[in-house]
Design a protein around this motif. Structure first.
Motif: not given
Length: 388
Positions: A155-174
């Protein structure tokens, strides 16, 4: 090149995936939230408008903030917007989150471009830009198809959760990898009035205009590639993903090549690549009914479009060297004005035929070539010190 640039590119990957994957999710969103599909399609426009408005607005607002703080803040806001979007039952709320997410993404890219230009050696801004934009090109190759598959399966909502999760390592890395600098060091000694006054410079306006024309052409075709694949070439629906992946691979090749060459040889890239890009759009329009030719040209045009387009955006960064805080927003605005205007104009003409976006791209690129070639020395002087 500093490893911090690759960390910034990981966040650009998440944001690019979010921007491009929405096209494949619109029917499911319309059904789930009980709105017409045309209304659901406005989510794409909302993101584009937010990107255009958000880049200069966020750059001006945050010019006295430390860049690392701004970058992390934008990633966190972007992630939270996707969390809200994943759980909301209301279209109006989802529309609002797309606008806010776009402003955050635009602010991030504007500050990231300025940061990349400062982290890179003075004569390698093109290489730094290529690393950042590789996040976008990889999003078209891997992120968008993966998002479409995830949306189909869960479902489309799962893709929104996936994007949110991708942001976590990006924020930590920055947080861990981007050097901390004071707000004063980020803004330098230039006032906001002085930085905005740089927009009066003909070289800067020239580069922004050409960047918008070329990127507008690229996104006009990319947005409406699906009906060309199915209705003109007569291929099955699954070939749409294959064509998008080919375009993404080509764009990665183009932006990577331009990153290695655009700092030293911007003139030849524009002088040779621009006409080749225009002729390629003409060839695609004439040969679209032949599947093999269409798929081959999709790859070639992806490479040429991103090679020429990224080179022009690099010229914006060089021309805006007198605006250390706002320069990245000028480059972001040029890129996204094209990304918003190209598909919008193409949408208004597609009723006349599925190939109209391609002819529009040929005309837009041709206009850029006609304007650029006589003034090439202004746009890409041989002396890089003059370009800065």
């Amino acid at each position: 090149m500093p490893f911090a640039l690759h960390l910034l590119a990981s966040a650009v990957f998440a944001m690019g995936t979010s921007e491009f994957m929405l096209a494949g999710l619109v029917p499911d969103i319309a059904t789930d939230l009980d709105v017409p599909i045309g209304t659901a399609g406005l989510l794409t426009s909302a993101f584009a408008v937010g990107m255009v408005v958000g880049a200069p607005a966020m750059a001006a607002l945050a010019r006295r903030w430390a860049p690392r703080t701004t970058l992390i803040g934008c990633v966190v806001v972007f992630a939270l917007c996707h969390v809200v979007g994943a759980v909301t039952p209301m279209f109006a709320a989802l529309f609002g989150t797309r606008m806010v997410a776009a402003v955050a993404a635009a602010g991030f890219l504007a500050v990231a471009l300025s940061t990349a230009a400062e982290l890179a050696p003075p004569d390698r801004k093109g290489r730094a830009l290529a690393i950042l934009l590789s996040g976008t090109t990889i999003a078209t190759v891997a992120g968008v198809p993966a998002g479409a598959l995830l949306g189909t399966a869960l479902g489309w909502r799962a893709t929104f959760w996936a994007i949110a999760l991708l942001c976590v390592p990006a924020a930590l890395g920055i947080a861990l990898g981007v050097p901390g600098r004071s707000a004063d060091a980020a803004a330098g000694d230039f006032s906001i009035r002085f930085e905005l006054a740089q927009l009066r410079m003909p070289r800067l306006l020239f580069a922004m205009l050409l960047g918008a024309l070329v990127n507008g052409a690229t996104f006009a075709v990319f947005t409406f590639l699906a009906p060309i694949v199915t209705d003109i070439a007569g291929l099955g629906d699954w070939w749409i993903s294959a064509a998008l992946v080919l375009f993404g691979i080509g764009s990665f090749v183009g932006v990577t090549a331009a990153g290695r060459l655009s700092d030293r040889y911007p003139g030849p890239i524009i002088a040779v690549g621009g006409p080749a890009l225009m002729l390629g759009w003409v060839a695609l329009a004439l040969l679209a009914a032949h599947p093999a030719a269409l798929l081959g040209l999709v790859f070639v045009q992806g490479a040429l479009a991103f090679a020429v387009g990224s080179t022009l955006i690099t010229r914006v960064l060089y021309a805006a060297a007198g605006a250390p805080a706002m320069g990245g927003s000028y480059a972001t605005a040029a890129l996204n004005i094209g990304a918003a205007a190209g598909p919008a104009i193409a949408a208004a003409t597609i009723a006349a035929g599925e190939l109209m976006p391609v002819w529009l791209a040929a005309a837009s690129t041709g206009l850029a070539v006609v304007v650029a070639l006589p003034l090439l020395r202004v746009l890409a002087p041989r002396d890089l010190e003059n370009a800065r």
